[in-house]
Write a protein that holds these residues in place. Structure first.
Motif, short mmCIF file in Angstrom:
data_model
loop_
_atom_site.label_atom_id
_atom_site.label_comp_id
_atom_site.label_asym_id
_atom_site.label_seq_id
_atom_site.Cartn_x
_atom_site.Cartn_y
_atom_site.Cartn_z
N VAL A 293 41.33 -27.04 15.70
CA VAL A 293 42.31 -27.54 14.74
C VAL A 293 43.63 -26.83 14.97
CG1 VAL A 293 40.66 -28.19 12.95
CG2 VAL A 293 41.49 -25.84 13.05
N THR A 297 44.35 -23.82 9.40
CA THR A 297 43.70 -24.85 8.58
C THR A 297 42.89 -24.19 7.47
OG1 THR A 297 43.56 -26.24 10.56
CG2 THR A 297 42.19 -26.86 8.68
N PRO A 301 37.50 -28.88 7.84
CA PRO A 301 37.67 -30.21 8.43
C PRO A 301 36.53 -31.13 8.00
CG PRO A 301 37.99 -28.48 10.07
CD PRO A 301 37.45 -27.81 8.85
N TRP A 316 37.40 -22.16 13.26
CA TRP A 316 36.37 -22.96 12.60
C TRP A 316 35.20 -23.16 13.55
CZ3 TRP A 316 36.00 -24.17 7.58
CH2 TRP A 316 37.15 -24.04 6.79
N ALA A 330 41.52 -33.29 9.56
CA ALA A 330 41.89 -31.93 9.16
C ALA A 330 43.31 -31.93 8.60
CB ALA A 330 41.80 -30.97 10.35
N SER A 332 46.41 -29.12 8.23
CA SER A 332 46.84 -27.80 8.70
C SER A 332 48.26 -27.51 8.26
CB SER A 332 46.74 -27.73 10.24
OG SER A 332 45.43 -28.02 10.68
#
Length: 673
Positions: A293, A297, A301, A316, A330, A332
């Motif tokens: 991502v 973030t 997600p 992640w 996602a 961010s």
């Protein structure tokens, strides 16, 4: 060459065609098969082709048994087992090629057909790309053509005729295939993905070994595709976070191996700032648990059927490796702050350096610290001093730096002054730690290219990157990309890295660079469409389809009921079609029946089984003085009989069409005296 093929006996011609289809099916597997297997299969197919052309006797079963034993031993020696995907595919390819050496009867041919279908399917164990699917579609049509041809034992029917029949079979089966694809329950892959072998190629790894790769080959394959909701962020902000490497032993950077208890280790403490960026990611299979991502973030997600967690360093992680195409959404923030704002015990993990490594870099750190120009300088000022050294010190970005020795940072700063992003980032972090500044390496992907056809951003393995993070009091962890000081184009939009093109792509780019770019964009868009609509058709999409059809709470049971209902309906339609076909007349008989019906209406007495020649004779007897008027009908009936029972040839269907047209044009009488 084609004239020589036409003069071959039918058996030799059919054998050569089948061997060509088998070679086409095996060819995409060459990169996944052991070298000996590919060489053995090619040799056997060429040997079998030679025997067919020369009409020579096939080898004895002892030959086949010996070759089979050799192949079995070689398979076991290569894979250390005869079970599993790789040895299984190897063995099937060998069996398919060996079976061609005992193709004496139609039954042997049928065994080859079914082995060929299985080998064709095995290609998808390694790749489900659009190109593979297109190649296997050609292979499927080839096998169907050979299968249809084998059911035409009389005469020498042209392969084109069998190919047309095979094409119709494929078209008739396409709706059934589409229904099964849409409604058949989706299950996890039965086979794992091939092992990761990225040493010496651009891409991500769980660790970073500095200086052991003499040259880096750019991998142009797609890592992921992104579609932004709204305006995409700036290229310089497109950092897709992967593994964070914090522990260094002099050669290898690995994830943090802290000497402190858990309560002393750092947490994320993420504080997003600014406006969020929402986007959808289509991540290619990589056999890793990383969910890539944008940096950073804060929210999980949205992935179906997966549990993902964020590590304290903002990466992640999924609960299982990504072994098939995965799509997720996602949100961010390209502007954020995270990490402790004041010095804590856990930061000492990011100051550790192995003893007796890179002494000159340590001396350089002391020199920068003691420089009067840096007296009282804070961390941002010291970082800027090092970045200025990279910009003005003659350092260059290269993909061929050669193999480094024991002291990798020393060689970079003082001797070679060249390297790719891993050398630059590692040397930068070692120097930072030497100055007492906590620092670590972050790996991932930087940047990408937007496709003007479908609007997706494509991130390739050649976009894999390594950068640094330094800790700054009252700010936390701050991203620093030392590569941007050496090669600004590497992280900007001006000069992205490109993998070497093939011969065709190079020629196209020289003739028309814009055409080459547009062609690649179209191909990428087609691949992306294949990924989105075919490979990424998941169980959740199936259930959403049922919801759109009116099911309130769709489940696998509803999916099964719908599929069974459609299968039953299709079976009933097929049964009705078969019943109708059974009562259909031969087109020649139907044409004769039409002629008899018109002659009866005109007064000619005919039985139900009167042949054309007798009809013509009765017509001539009854016509008397009108023979000139009715002569074309009699000639047409005689021509029908002659053509109907003539030897079967390509002109058979054409002659029937001619008779049907003439039937509509003949002057059929209203009354025969």
């Amino acid at each position: 060459m084609f004239k020589a093929l036409k003069t071959l006996p039918r058996e030799a011609r059919d054998t050569l065609f089948l061997l060509a289809v088998i070679a086409w099916i095996i060819a995409p597997q060459v990169g996944n098969l052991p070298v000996w297997c590919s060489a053995m299969a090619a040799t056997i197919l060429l040997w079998r082709a030679y025997l067919a052309v020369r009409s020579l006797t096939l080898p004895s079963r002892w030959w086949l048994l010996g070759l089979l034993l050799v192949a079995t031993a070689a398979t076991y020696a290569t894979h250390r087992t005869l079970m599993g995907r790789d040895p299984g595919v190897t063995y099937v390819v060998v069996l398919l090629s060996l079976k061609t050496l005992e193709m004496r009867t139609r039954r042997d041919a049928f065994v080859i057909f079914f082995l060929g279908f299985f080998t064709l399917l095995a290609n998808f164990f390694f790749s489900q790309s659009l190109l593979t699917a297109m190649a296997m579609l050609v292979g499927l049509l080839g096998l169907l053509t050979a299968l249809v041809n084998s059911h035409m034992p009389v005469g020498r029917p042209p392969l084109l005729q069998a190919a047309k029949t095979a094409g119709w079979m494929a078209l008739l089966g396409a709706p059934i295939m589409a229904v099964l694809f849409v409604l058949f329950p989706r299950v996890a892959p039965l086979w794992g993905m091939p092992g990761d072998a990225i040493a010496g190629r651009s891409g991500l790894s769980a660790t970073m070994q500095v200086g052991t790769i003499a040259s880096l080959a750019l991998d142009d394959s797609v890592a992921m595709r992104i579609r932004f909701d709204g305006t995409a962020p700036r290229m310089n902000d497109m950092y897709f976070r992967g593994p964070v490497l914090s522990t260094f032993n002099g050669r290898d950077w690995v994830p943090l191996q802290s000497a402190f208890p858990l309560w002393n280790q750092l947490g994320a403490d993420l504080q997003p700032q600014g406006d969020p960026v929402t986007y959808q990611v289509t991540l290619e299979a990589n056999s890793r648990p990383w969910i890539l991502v944008l940096d950073a973030t804060p929210q999980k997600p949205a992935l179906a059927d997966r549990r993902v967690t964020m590590t304290p360093d903002l990466q992640w992680i999924s609960d299982r490796p990504v072994t098939d195409l995965t799509r997720y959404t996602a949100t961010s923030y390209t502007d954020f702050r995270y990490g402790p704002l004041r010095s804590v015990t856990g930061l000492k993990d990011y100051l550790a350096l192995p003893p007796d490594y890179n002494p000159r870099t340590q001396q350089l750190a002391n020199t920068i610290r003691s420089d009067p120009a840096n007296a009282g300088a804070d961390t941002p000022a010291l970082v800027e001093a090092v970045m200025e050294r990279l910009r003005t010190g003659g350092y260059t970005y290269t993909l061929e730096p050669g193999v480094f020795g024991t002291h990798t940072a020393d060689e970079f700063w003082f001797d070679r002054k060249m390297g790719f992003c891993e050398h630059i980032a590692s040397s930068f972090v070692v120097l930072m730690r030497g100055m007492g500044i906590p620092a670590r390496i972050v790996t991932g992907y930087q940047g990408g290219t937007v496709n003007g056809v479908d609007g997706y951003w494509t991130v390739r393995q050649s976009d894999a990157h390594a950068w640094a993070e330094v800790w700054v009091a009252n700010q936390g962890w701050v991203r620093v990309d030392p590569t941007s000081a050496v090669a600004p184009g590497r992280t900007g939009s001006i000069a992205r890295l490109e993998a070497p093109r093939g011969v065709i792509a190079t020629a196209l780019s020289r003739v028309s660079p814009q055409f080459s770019i547009n062609l690649r964009a179209l191909w990428d868009a087609a691949n992306n469409g294949w990924n989105q609509w075919v490979l990424n058709y998941t169980q959740s999409k199936q259930l959403n389809l049922l919801r759109d059809l009116g099911f309130e709470s769709p489940s696998w049971e509803d999916l099964s009921y719908l599929l069974i209902g459609l299968v039953v309906a299709a079976s009933l339609v097929g049964a009705a079609w078969t019943l109708w076909e059974r009562h259909r007349q031969d087109p020649w008989l139907r044409l004769l029946h039409g002629a008899a019906l018109r002659l009866r209406r005109a007064g000619l007495e005919l039985s139900d089984n009167t042949p054309p020649r007798q009809m013509a004779s009765l017509l001539h007897q009854r016509s008397k003085g009108q023979s000139t008027q009715l002569q074309p009908i009699g000639d047409w009936l005689l021509r029908m009989e002659a053509w109907r029972y003539a030897p079967h040839s390509d002109a058979h269907a054409r002659r029937l069409g001619t008779l049907q047209r003439e039937f509509r044009q003949l002057p059929w009488p209203q009354r025969i005296p």
